[in-house]
Each structure stands twice: as C-alpha cells, then as structure tokens.
Design a protein around this motif. Structure first.
Motif, PDB file in Angstrom:
ATOM      1  N   PHE A 290      46.251  26.658  18.324  1.00 55.95           N
ATOM      2  CA  PHE A 290      45.742  25.506  17.586  1.00 55.95           C
ATOM      3  C   PHE A 290      45.216  24.420  18.522  1.00 55.95           C
ATOM      4  CE2 PHE A 290      48.653  26.799  13.928  1.00 55.95           C
ATOM      5  CZ  PHE A 290      47.616  27.381  13.216  1.00 55.95           C
ATOM      6  N   VAL A 291      45.834  24.256  19.678  1.00 56.56           N
ATOM      7  CA  VAL A 291      45.346  23.273  20.657  1.00 56.56           C
ATOM      8  C   VAL A 291      43.973  23.699  21.174  1.00 56.56           C
ATOM      9  CG1 VAL A 291      45.725  22.320  22.975  1.00 56.56           C
ATOM     10  CG2 VAL A 291      47.590  22.346  21.298  1.00 56.56           C
ATOM     11  N   LEU A 292      43.830  24.967  21.542  1.00 60.42           N
ATOM     12  CA  LEU A 292      42.525  25.452  21.996  1.00 60.42           C
ATOM     13  C   LEU A 292      41.493  25.352  20.877  1.00 60.42           C
ATOM     14  CD1 LEU A 292      43.342  28.610  24.165  1.00 60.42           C
ATOM     15  CD2 LEU A 292      42.690  26.322  24.938  1.00 60.42           C
TER      16      LEU A 292
ATOM     17  N   TYR B  36      41.567  26.462  32.265  1.00 57.15           N
ATOM     18  CA  TYR B  36      41.081  26.604  30.892  1.00 57.15           C
ATOM     19  C   TYR B  36      40.489  25.304  30.349  1.00 57.15           C
ATOM     20  CZ  TYR B  36      43.783  30.875  31.169  1.00 57.15           C
ATOM     21  OH  TYR B  36      44.271  32.094  31.563  1.00 57.15           O
ATOM     22  N   LEU B  37      40.885  24.193  30.942  1.00 56.61           N
ATOM     23  CA  LEU B  37      40.397  22.877  30.556  1.00 56.61           C
ATOM     24  C   LEU B  37      39.948  22.107  31.778  1.00 56.61           C
ATOM     25  CD1 LEU B  37      43.275  21.595  28.192  1.00 56.61           C
ATOM     26  CD2 LEU B  37      41.163  22.744  27.524  1.00 56.61           C
ATOM     27  N   SER B  38      38.993  21.223  31.560  1.00 55.68           N
ATOM     28  CA  SER B  38      38.661  20.217  32.565  1.00 55.68           C
ATOM     29  C   SER B  38      39.045  18.875  31.949  1.00 55.68           C
ATOM     30  CB  SER B  38      37.171  20.257  32.904  1.00 55.68           C
ATOM     31  OG  SER B  38      36.395  19.964  31.758  1.00 55.68           O
ATOM     32  N   ALA B  39      39.228  17.880  32.770  1.00 55.36           N
ATOM     33  CA  ALA B  39      39.624  16.568  32.252  1.00 55.36           C
ATOM     34  C   ALA B  39      38.939  15.469  33.058  1.00 55.36           C
ATOM     35  CB  ALA B  39      41.136  16.408  32.329  1.00 55.36           C
ATOM     36  N   HIS B  40      38.656  14.389  32.356  1.00 58.73           N
ATOM     37  CA  HIS B  40      38.127  13.193  33.003  1.00 58.73           C
ATOM     38  C   HIS B  40      38.660  11.981  32.235  1.00 58.73           C
ATOM     39  CE1 HIS B  40      35.200  13.717  29.725  1.00 58.73           C
ATOM     40  NE2 HIS B  40      35.026  12.398  29.815  1.00 58.73           N
TER      41      HIS B  40
ATOM     42  N   LEU C 282      37.205  22.211  26.955  1.00 57.80           N
ATOM     43  CA  LEU C 282      37.309  23.619  27.329  1.00 57.80           C
ATOM     44  C   LEU C 282      36.309  23.955  28.422  1.00 57.80           C
ATOM     45  CD1 LEU C 282      37.555  25.530  23.915  1.00 57.80           C
ATOM     46  CD2 LEU C 282      39.380  25.107  25.550  1.00 57.80           C
ATOM     47  N   THR C 283      36.742  24.751  29.364  1.00 57.33           N
ATOM     48  CA  THR C 283      35.845  25.311  30.372  1.00 57.33           C
ATOM     49  C   THR C 283      35.337  26.651  29.821  1.00 57.33           C
ATOM     50  OG1 THR C 283      37.645  26.512  31.431  1.00 57.33           O
ATOM     51  CG2 THR C 283      37.168  24.274  32.272  1.00 57.33           C
ATOM     52  N   ASP C 284      34.462  27.315  30.563  1.00 52.68           N
ATOM     53  CA  ASP C 284      34.019  28.647  30.143  1.00 52.68           C
ATOM     54  C   ASP C 284      35.222  29.584  30.018  1.00 52.68           C
ATOM     55  OD1 ASP C 284      31.373  27.871  30.046  1.00 52.68           O
ATOM     56  OD2 ASP C 284      30.889  28.639  32.046  1.00 52.68           O
ATOM     57  N   LYS C 285      36.148  29.483  30.971  1.00 54.88           N
ATOM     58  CA  LYS C 285      37.362  30.303  30.929  1.00 54.88           C
ATOM     59  C   LYS C 285      38.181  29.980  29.674  1.00 54.88           C
ATOM     60  CE  LYS C 285      41.421  31.492  33.734  1.00 54.88           C
ATOM     61  NZ  LYS C 285      42.116  31.263  35.017  1.00 54.88           N
ATOM     62  N   GLY C 286      38.242  28.712  29.304  1.00 56.16           N
ATOM     63  CA  GLY C 286      38.959  28.292  28.102  1.00 56.16           C
ATOM     64  C   GLY C 286      38.299  28.807  26.840  1.00 56.16           C
TER      65      GLY C 286
ATOM     66  N   GLN D 204      38.302  32.704  22.375  1.00 50.56           N
ATOM     67  CA  GLN D 204      37.689  33.822  21.651  1.00 50.56           C
ATOM     68  C   GLN D 204      38.617  35.029  21.627  1.00 50.56           C
ATOM     69  OE1 GLN D 204      34.910  33.702  19.772  1.00 50.56           O
ATOM     70  NE2 GLN D 204      35.586  35.709  19.098  1.00 50.56           N
ATOM     71  N   THR D 205      39.255  35.313  22.748  1.00 51.31           N
ATOM     72  CA  THR D 205      40.217  36.413  22.815  1.00 51.31           C
ATOM     73  C   THR D 205      41.384  36.160  21.867  1.00 51.31           C
ATOM     74  OG1 THR D 205      39.621  36.908  25.099  1.00 51.31           O
ATOM     75  CG2 THR D 205      41.767  37.695  24.353  1.00 51.31           C
TER      76      THR D 205
END
Length: 112
Positions: free
Chosen positions: A7-9, A53-57, A71-75, A80-81
């Motif tokens: 749910f967070v993702l 999985y995340l970036s932050a600023h 979300l990053t591309d990895k996230g 999706q998975t």
C-alpha cells in the motif's frame, strides 16, 4: 511483500509525497482497512530508500520542511511485481472461496 508495504508503494506510485501524506493516503484508499502509523511508515520509507526503491528530497510544505519520497525505476518495477503477485494471490483466494461455496452447496443438496 507485506500488504502494508504494498500500500505504501501504491500510494507513491500515484505521486511523490511526504511520509504523513503516505499515512493519510493509505488510510483513505484502503477505507481504513490498513491504517499504518507514522511509526511504521517512516522506517519502511527509510528501508525503501536505502534499498534504492525510493529517492527523497526536501521541500517546504505548509511552512514545514518535509522529506518528499518518489519511486525510482527500481521501485516502479518492485511495485509492478507486487501487483502481479497480489493479483495472483487474490485469484487463489477467489478460486478457493468458489470451491468452498460449491462444496457447501453440494453438501446442502445431498442432505435435502
């Protein structure tokens, strides 16, 4: 992946947001079924960030400095998975319920 992590993702899949906004979004979108606390969400966000999985600023939101997570591309790939895995699990649950319902109807008919 735990349902709360999913749910967070999912919340962050829609748009970048700060931690408290994630808490509110998860609560709202699950209609209170999953109501994570800030004490569980922030460690999860830190874990996702550490894993790439995340970036932050930082941004100023309503006069306060907030850490905004995206979300990053990895996230996005992990989300999706997770969607595919949860859909498969849901299919199994639905199939199991249908089988249980059919068995119950069969037993009820055989008693009649």
């Amino acid at each position: 992946m735990s349902l709360s992590k999913f749910f967070v993702l999912s919340a962050l899949h829609h748009k970048p947001m700060h931690g408290y906004e994630v808490v509110q979004t998860v609560d709202r979108t699950t209609k209170g079924c999953c109501s994570p606390t800030e004490g569980t969400v922030y460690p999860m966000l830190n874990e996702f960030e550490a894993g790439g999985y995340l970036s932050a600023h930082s941004e100023i939101v309503q006069g306060r400095e907030r850490k905004i997570y995206a979300l990053t591309d990895k996230g996005r790939e992990a989300f999706q998975t997770a969607v595919e895995a949860w859909l498969e699990a849901t299919d199994c649950i639905v199939a199991g319920k249908a089988a249980a319902d059919a068995l119950a109807r069969s037993r009820k008919q055989s008693r009649s």
